[in-house]
Design a protein around this motif. Structure first.
Motif, PDB file in Angstrom:
ATOM      1  N   THR A 165       0.851  -1.189   0.000  1.00  0.00           N
ATOM      2  CA  THR A 165       0.000   0.000   0.000  1.00  0.00           C
ATOM      3  C   THR A 165       0.889   1.243   0.000  1.00  0.00           C
ATOM      4  O   THR A 165       1.561   1.516   0.989  1.00  0.00           O
ATOM      5  CB  THR A 165      -0.907  -0.015   1.251  1.00  0.00           C
ATOM      6  OG1 THR A 165      -1.581  -1.274   1.299  1.00  0.00           O
ATOM      7  CG2 THR A 165      -1.928   1.110   1.210  1.00  0.00           C
ATOM      8  N   GLY A 168      -2.751   6.481  -0.768  1.00  0.00           N
ATOM      9  CA  GLY A 168      -4.058   6.427  -0.119  1.00  0.00           C
ATOM     10  C   GLY A 168      -4.923   7.580  -0.563  1.00  0.00           C
ATOM     11  O   GLY A 168      -4.434   8.541  -1.159  1.00  0.00           O
ATOM     12  N   TYR A 174      -8.103   3.242   7.406  1.00  0.00           N
ATOM     13  CA  TYR A 174      -7.213   2.080   7.404  1.00  0.00           C
ATOM     14  C   TYR A 174      -7.467   1.105   8.554  1.00  0.00           C
ATOM     15  O   TYR A 174      -7.211  -0.088   8.419  1.00  0.00           O
ATOM     16  CB  TYR A 174      -5.751   2.524   7.333  1.00  0.00           C
ATOM     17  CG  TYR A 174      -5.415   2.931   5.918  1.00  0.00           C
ATOM     18  CD1 TYR A 174      -4.921   2.004   5.009  1.00  0.00           C
ATOM     19  CD2 TYR A 174      -5.671   4.212   5.467  1.00  0.00           C
ATOM     20  CE1 TYR A 174      -4.680   2.354   3.698  1.00  0.00           C
ATOM     21  CE2 TYR A 174      -5.427   4.580   4.154  1.00  0.00           C
ATOM     22  CZ  TYR A 174      -4.931   3.640   3.274  1.00  0.00           C
ATOM     23  OH  TYR A 174      -4.711   3.988   1.976  1.00  0.00           O
ATOM     24  N   TRP A 177     -10.209  -0.880   7.222  1.00  0.00           N
ATOM     25  CA  TRP A 177      -9.682  -1.701   6.112  1.00  0.00           C
ATOM     26  C   TRP A 177      -8.979  -2.959   6.652  1.00  0.00           C
ATOM     27  O   TRP A 177      -9.189  -4.074   6.181  1.00  0.00           O
ATOM     28  CB  TRP A 177      -8.697  -0.861   5.304  1.00  0.00           C
ATOM     29  CG  TRP A 177      -8.386  -1.375   3.923  1.00  0.00           C
ATOM     30  CD1 TRP A 177      -8.333  -2.674   3.511  1.00  0.00           C
ATOM     31  CD2 TRP A 177      -8.099  -0.583   2.765  1.00  0.00           C
ATOM     32  NE1 TRP A 177      -8.010  -2.729   2.177  1.00  0.00           N
ATOM     33  CE2 TRP A 177      -7.858  -1.466   1.695  1.00  0.00           C
ATOM     34  CE3 TRP A 177      -7.996   0.797   2.542  1.00  0.00           C
ATOM     35  CZ2 TRP A 177      -7.528  -1.013   0.410  1.00  0.00           C
ATOM     36  CZ3 TRP A 177      -7.668   1.238   1.266  1.00  0.00           C
ATOM     37  CH2 TRP A 177      -7.443   0.356   0.218  1.00  0.00           C
ATOM     38  N   LEU A 214       0.467  -4.045   5.941  1.00  0.00           N
ATOM     39  CA  LEU A 214      -0.167  -2.871   6.561  1.00  0.00           C
ATOM     40  C   LEU A 214       0.131  -2.824   8.063  1.00  0.00           C
ATOM     41  O   LEU A 214       0.372  -1.751   8.623  1.00  0.00           O
ATOM     42  CB  LEU A 214      -1.687  -2.902   6.332  1.00  0.00           C
ATOM     43  CG  LEU A 214      -2.191  -2.307   5.025  1.00  0.00           C
ATOM     44  CD1 LEU A 214      -3.674  -2.624   4.829  1.00  0.00           C
ATOM     45  CD2 LEU A 214      -1.977  -0.780   4.981  1.00  0.00           C
ATOM     46  N   ILE A 258      -2.185   7.752   4.191  1.00  0.00           N
ATOM     47  CA  ILE A 258      -1.942   6.465   4.874  1.00  0.00           C
ATOM     48  C   ILE A 258      -1.255   6.744   6.214  1.00  0.00           C
ATOM     49  O   ILE A 258      -1.628   6.207   7.247  1.00  0.00           O
ATOM     50  CB  ILE A 258      -1.040   5.554   4.014  1.00  0.00           C
ATOM     51  CG1 ILE A 258      -1.659   5.341   2.636  1.00  0.00           C
ATOM     52  CG2 ILE A 258      -0.792   4.229   4.710  1.00  0.00           C
ATOM     53  CD1 ILE A 258      -0.751   4.608   1.664  1.00  0.00           C
TER      54      ILE A 258
END
Ligand SMILES: [Zn+2]
Length: 267
Positions: A165, A168, A174, A177, A214, A258
């Protein structure tokens, strides 16, 4: 008319259209499975998607979310009286015209307003098989994933795209997510059908890898935050090569989102 690339695997057909701008290329995918279309492609590639969507019998259309690259051509099914299903939260908004930022206009154009029905818990295919609807927020609040157990397939819209990732969007959540990815990993599937990366084999491993990366990214960000680094300093350290896209998108798309979102998710 630019022809789309068509691929078939198991009982699925996929059309992939490509748009390029300022040195960036983006693919968008639409899928057909047993009379059901999953996502309709962007308006900018309408002629190609129209041909694909007309090439097989369609009884229903389901959308993973309401971004214009996924529902740009949903209106074509309204004209034929074929039902289009969307997350209940954005059914009303789908019927209204929208403006999109310049870069999204260039790549995809705004979607045509369309009439949608609220998604039920499952969708029946032409042969009476069930596609399970799984709420999957994170990339967008109205995002859903579709599980087709018959073929061991999960349609993931924009939840996967890549294991890494790097970019963003401002409104992405997130924490939600990561919860979504963890939840999806509990289901039984091995192929993912992504809205941009196409059909991805070993799909479960790939989704797990994305979640793992992540989690690592979040740890790195929180570690630097504890040392007193600012969000921009962390962005420059962890994402040194993504500023051009951020400028191109007028700030809507960038790694800074992000960093900011993960900085605030806590441990
Ligand atoms: Zn999207």
């Amino acid at each position: 008319m630019k022809k789309l690339k068509i691929e078939t695997r198991r009982g699925l057909r996929m059309a992939v259209g490509k748009r390029s701008f300022a040195g960036y290329s983006l693919n968008t995918c639409s899928y057909w499975v047993d009379g059901v279309i999953v996502d309709t492609g962007p308006r900018s590639l309408r002629a190609g998607f129209r041909a694909f969507l007309a090439a097989q019998p369609v009884e229903k259309v389901v959308l993973t979310h309401s971004h214009e690259d996924h529902c740009g051509n949903a209106v074509l099914f309204n004209e034929k009286g074929i039902p289009v299903y969307l997350h209940p939260g954005t059914v009303d908004r789908a019927a209204q015209p929208v403006r999109v930022p310049f870069y999204r206009w260039v790549f995809w154009r705004p979607r045509s307003p369309f009439k949608a029905e609220p998604l039920p818990g499952a969708i029946e295919t032409a042969r009476g098989k069930l596609i399970q609807v799984i709420p999957a927020p994170g990339h967008a609040p109205d995002h859903v994933a579709y599980l087709y157990p018959e073929e061991g397939v999960l349609f993931t819209g924009d939840l996967f795209v890549s294991t890494t990732t790097k970019l963003g969007m401002r409104e992405e959540d997130y924490a939600a997510w990561m919860n979504t990815l963890a939840k999806l990993l509990e289901y039984d599937f091995d192929l993912i059908c992504c809205g941009h990366a196409g059909m991805v084999p070993n799909g479960k491993e790939m989704l797990a890898k994305k979640l793992h990366k992540l989690q690592e990214l979040k740890e790195s960000i929180l570690h630097l935050k504890e040392k007193g680094w600012s969000d921009r300093e962390i962005e420059r350290k962890l994402f040194p090569h993504t500023r051009k896209v951020e400028l191109l998108s007028g700030g809507e798309w960038g790694s800074i989102h992000i960093v900011r979102a993960l900085m605030n998710t806590g441990k």
